[in-house]
Design an enzyme around this catalytic site. Sequence first.
Site, PDB file in Angstrom:
ATOM      1  N   ARG A 244       3.781 -44.169  15.080  1.00  0.00           N
ATOM      2  CA  ARG A 244       4.097 -45.253  14.155  1.00  0.00           C
ATOM      3  C   ARG A 244       4.555 -44.702  12.731  1.00  0.00           C
ATOM      4  O   ARG A 244       4.661 -45.599  11.959  1.00  0.00           O
ATOM      5  CB  ARG A 244       2.694 -45.903  14.132  1.00  0.00           C
ATOM      6  CG  ARG A 244       2.302 -46.404  15.474  1.00  0.00           C
ATOM      7  CD  ARG A 244       1.119 -47.296  15.531  1.00  0.00           C
ATOM      8  NE  ARG A 244       1.305 -48.570  14.726  1.00  0.00           N
ATOM      9  CZ  ARG A 244       1.393 -49.686  15.132  1.00  0.00           C
ATOM     10  NH1 ARG A 244       1.733 -49.712  16.577  1.00  0.00           N
ATOM     11  NH2 ARG A 244       1.894 -50.900  14.542  1.00  0.00           N
TER      12      ARG A 244
ATOM     13  N   GLU B 280      24.667 -47.373  22.334  1.00  0.00           N
ATOM     14  CA  GLU B 280      23.516 -46.933  22.220  1.00  0.00           C
ATOM     15  C   GLU B 280      23.493 -45.319  22.249  1.00  0.00           C
ATOM     16  O   GLU B 280      22.472 -44.665  22.008  1.00  0.00           O
ATOM     17  CB  GLU B 280      22.740 -47.266  23.872  1.00  0.00           C
ATOM     18  CG  GLU B 280      21.253 -46.659  24.030  1.00  0.00           C
ATOM     19  CD  GLU B 280      20.384 -47.081  23.054  1.00  0.00           C
ATOM     20  OE1 GLU B 280      20.397 -47.530  22.046  1.00  0.00           O
ATOM     21  OE2 GLU B 280      19.039 -46.291  23.267  1.00  0.00           O
TER      22      GLU B 280
ATOM     23  N   CYS C 189       2.922 -47.333  10.506  1.00  0.00           N
ATOM     24  CA  CYS C 189       1.752 -46.938  10.156  1.00  0.00           C
ATOM     25  C   CYS C 189       0.548 -47.152  11.174  1.00  0.00           C
ATOM     26  O   CYS C 189       0.915 -48.276  11.854  1.00  0.00           O
ATOM     27  CB  CYS C 189       1.069 -47.754   8.779  1.00  0.00           C
ATOM     28  SG  CYS C 189       1.811 -47.586   7.300  1.00  0.00           S
TER      29      CYS C 189
ATOM     30  N   TRP D 191       3.767 -44.506   7.461  1.00  0.00           N
ATOM     31  CA  TRP D 191       5.262 -44.543   7.295  1.00  0.00           C
ATOM     32  C   TRP D 191       5.262 -45.311   5.874  1.00  0.00           C
ATOM     33  O   TRP D 191       5.118 -46.439   5.710  1.00  0.00           O
ATOM     34  CB  TRP D 191       5.868 -45.418   8.204  1.00  0.00           C
ATOM     35  CG  TRP D 191       7.550 -45.363   8.458  1.00  0.00           C
ATOM     36  CD1 TRP D 191       8.097 -44.315   9.086  1.00  0.00           C
ATOM     37  CD2 TRP D 191       8.176 -46.391   7.791  1.00  0.00           C
ATOM     38  NE1 TRP D 191       9.428 -44.834   8.665  1.00  0.00           N
ATOM     39  CE2 TRP D 191       9.607 -45.950   7.957  1.00  0.00           C
ATOM     40  CE3 TRP D 191       7.911 -47.616   7.039  1.00  0.00           C
ATOM     41  CZ2 TRP D 191      10.712 -46.766   7.574  1.00  0.00           C
ATOM     42  CZ3 TRP D 191       9.318 -48.385   6.517  1.00  0.00           C
ATOM     43  CH2 TRP D 191      10.380 -47.876   6.775  1.00  0.00           C
TER      44      TRP D 191
ATOM     45  N   LYS E   7      21.556 -42.733  19.980  1.00  0.00           N
ATOM     46  CA  LYS E   7      20.706 -41.822  20.163  1.00  0.00           C
ATOM     47  C   LYS E   7      20.963 -40.662  19.669  1.00  0.00           C
ATOM     48  O   LYS E   7      19.905 -39.739  19.030  1.00  0.00           O
ATOM     49  CB  LYS E   7      20.601 -41.653  21.610  1.00  0.00           C
ATOM     50  CG  LYS E   7      20.168 -42.621  22.655  1.00  0.00           C
ATOM     51  CD  LYS E   7      18.522 -42.576  22.752  1.00  0.00           C
ATOM     52  CE  LYS E   7      17.974 -43.418  21.561  1.00  0.00           C
ATOM     53  NZ  LYS E   7      17.733 -44.802  21.923  1.00  0.00           N
TER      54      LYS E   7
ATOM     55  N   ASN F  68      -2.136 -51.421   7.446  1.00  0.00           N
ATOM     56  CA  ASN F  68      -0.676 -51.331   7.948  1.00  0.00           C
ATOM     57  C   ASN F  68      -0.232 -52.743   7.693  1.00  0.00           C
ATOM     58  O   ASN F  68      -0.619 -53.820   8.261  1.00  0.00           O
ATOM     59  CB  ASN F  68      -0.649 -51.091   9.392  1.00  0.00           C
ATOM     60  CG  ASN F  68       0.420 -51.342  10.287  1.00  0.00           C
ATOM     61  OD1 ASN F  68       1.448 -51.268   9.585  1.00  0.00           O
ATOM     62  ND2 ASN F  68       0.469 -51.776  11.620  1.00  0.00           N
ATOM     63  N   GLY F  69       0.738 -52.451   7.008  1.00  0.00           N
ATOM     64  CA  GLY F  69       1.634 -53.868   6.865  1.00  0.00           C
ATOM     65  C   GLY F  69       1.948 -53.745   5.252  1.00  0.00           C
ATOM     66  O   GLY F  69       2.282 -52.708   4.708  1.00  0.00           O
TER      67      GLY F  69
ATOM     68  N   GLU G 194      20.013 -40.839  15.844  1.00  0.00           N
ATOM     69  CA  GLU G 194      18.505 -40.662  15.146  1.00  0.00           C
ATOM     70  C   GLU G 194      17.752 -39.301  15.452  1.00  0.00           C
ATOM     71  O   GLU G 194      16.775 -39.211  14.651  1.00  0.00           O
ATOM     72  CB  GLU G 194      17.737 -42.068  15.715  1.00  0.00           C
ATOM     73  CG  GLU G 194      17.612 -41.855  17.285  1.00  0.00           C
ATOM     74  CD  GLU G 194      16.671 -43.090  17.775  1.00  0.00           C
ATOM     75  OE1 GLU G 194      16.002 -43.739  17.079  1.00  0.00           O
ATOM     76  OE2 GLU G 194      17.045 -43.539  18.923  1.00  0.00           O
TER      77      GLU G 194
HETATM   78  O1  M6R Z   1      10.053 -52.308  19.666  1.00  0.00           O
HETATM   79  P1  M6R Z   1      11.460 -52.588  19.432  1.00  0.00           P
HETATM   80  O2  M6R Z   1      12.311 -52.745  20.724  1.00  0.00           O
HETATM   81  O3  M6R Z   1      11.506 -54.089  18.727  1.00  0.00           O
HETATM   82  O4  M6R Z   1      12.237 -51.783  18.315  1.00  0.00           O
HETATM   83  C1  M6R Z   1      13.243 -51.831  17.926  1.00  0.00           C
HETATM   84  C2  M6R Z   1      14.170 -50.811  17.116  1.00  0.00           C
HETATM   85  O5  M6R Z   1      13.360 -50.362  15.998  1.00  0.00           O
HETATM   86  C3  M6R Z   1      14.063 -49.657  18.103  1.00  0.00           C
HETATM   87  O6  M6R Z   1      14.830 -49.874  19.314  1.00  0.00           O
HETATM   88  C4  M6R Z   1      14.695 -48.363  17.299  1.00  0.00           C
HETATM   89  O7  M6R Z   1      16.045 -48.454  16.970  1.00  0.00           O
HETATM   90  C5  M6R Z   1      14.530 -47.010  18.184  1.00  0.00           C
HETATM   91  N1  M6R Z   1      14.383 -46.008  17.353  1.00  0.00           N
HETATM   92  C6  M6R Z   1      15.979 -46.631  19.024  1.00  0.00           C
HETATM   93  O8  M6R Z   1      15.812 -45.532  19.736  1.00  0.00           O
END
Ligand code: M6R
Length: 614
Positions: A27, A487, A2, A75, A491, A101-102, A494
């Site tokens: 966000r 990774e 959010c 979100w 990618k 947000n929270g 997602e």
């Molecule tokens: O901001 P952060 O690095 O803590 O975020 C961690 C994950 O939420 C973030 O890496 C997420 O997996 C990405 N969407 C990956 O592309």
Amino acid sequence: MCGIVGYLGNGNAYDVLIKGLHRLEYRGYDSAGIALVAPDGKLNVFKAKGKVENLETICNDKDTDASVGIAHTRWATHGEPSDCNAHPHYSEDGNLALVHNGTIENYKLLKDALEEHGCKFHSETDTEVLVQLIEYIKINNKCSLLEAVREALHQVVGAYAIAVVEKNDPDTIIAARQSSPLVIGIGDDETFLASDASPFVEYTKDAVYLNDGEIAVIKRNEPLKVLNLENRESKIDVKTLEMSISQLEKGGYPSFMLKEIFEQPTTLRECIRGRVVENGKRVIISGVRDHKEKFLNAKRIVIVACGTSWHAALIGKYLIQEMCHIAVEVEYASEFRYSNPVLGKDDIVIALSQSGETADTLAAVKIARSMGAFVFGISNAVGSSIPRETDSGAYIHVGPEIGVASTKAFTGQVMVLTMIAMAIADLRGTLTADEIAGLGKVILEMPELVEHVLKLNDKIERLSLIYTYARNFLYLGRGYNYPVALEGALKLKEISYIHAEGYPAAEMKHGPIALIDAEMPSVIVAPRDHLYEKIVSNVQQVKARGGSIIAIVTEGDSVIRNIADHVLEVPEVPECLSPIITSIPLQLLSYYIAINKGKDVDMPRNLAKSVTVE
Ligand code: M6R
């Protein structure tokens, strides 16, 4: 998750807020909404399910004239994405509007109590409880909005960044934070608030980051006032923003993700600048240098992170164990906090997070500190919570990452971890000066090498057409490139919604090999390193079972070229630096597959960039 934004000044609040929402859309994009206090004191609230553009369409024929307002991009946590659950939420009598947000953890308890007093609720959200509670207190205690907010915040348990406006008061916004980010922008005769500074960076560079338990009182023609929940005034610490507007725009690229992939030569240059000096002979990480004793005496390092950052952390383990001979454990932050961690003063905990706001990673930081460990934060977002809650740290300096799929932050994180490992190894004498100089020299060349890898773009775009409709993918790698395989799979899934699994290549024969057939492509990361011969066997095992193979190999490779269906050649670098090079073709492959499928790569379904809920 959010994003919230607020404006009070002499300009058009609607324009500022809508533009701000677009900047914060990374966000969350389940719904958007806006509350404006019109010059005649009327409180106009407009909301729409879906992206901010839907809200704009709805507002086209509405009266949006106002110089004060708050807005939200959601979100969903409590309640499905819908117009009704969209923020801003307002009090029963329509007197107050609030964005949040929270998560309010005790919302059910509060809701039951308010319902007993006759309060009616219209949404399924936790947020509506908060605004109703504030209004209830305001009426019953006959107090000001500020006092009612403060009293309500004493009663809520959970995380929040909130902003509240009141009908008939176009001169005030009250905002507060606890465990969710909130930054105030101070302009000439105008004040902004937002979840990060991106909504107001073109109006002012002066920003005040609110701390947990603080309330900001934003009043027309009055200086900003910050109070704590006990009503004591806090000192205002104005920081100068480093962010620039061009960093927040696509700059001619069709998406932020592609822009961010192509920015990597520049972002790596920024990340290295001032840290690898004297032609590579010295590596300076001030957060390590300033706490020399801690790094000299450390018995163990624990790295906590989530998602892509967790993959970078795994590479960090290989780096630190190889260069510094210190035992490293890598933990999912979300599991770490519930695993009864055993930590002490000889442990260093590294918290790795692009956003610096991931709730689980932040919670891990708090636990680690409470147990006496020295906590080092690695983050991208300057002024975010993790850098502010840790004992020391380093920024990755890759500029704002807006695409939800992390790309340039991953390579920046791996680069910073490499430099940290070298700095610790230098201190502990586990690398020689020559070894440091050798690696340092290549690090300085990495931006050019990455530029070279990006020339694979057209080839990868063509290749992606062959694999767009595959239903499953296997990603394999060994050693430093095992986390790269993880990774690559993340990618792909997602942004294209194709199922993909990353595996250490040698583990394949313990199960996943059963999946291999002509329908299941494997992406194998196999640069020429000390495990090369072993991974060649894995490539052969896949081929023997009729699987098709895309291999990432070192330029000039002649063995895998003859087995794999497609090879993508990358330049040779020392093994420990290879993830930065090998991860880039995988970013491009997932990007083009998702584009071929018509997906929104910057805002993939169900995801948000900054995961500030548990
Ligand atoms: O901001 P952060 O690095 O803590 O975020 C961690 C994950 O939420 C973030 O890496 C997420 O997996 C990405 N969407 C990956 O592309």
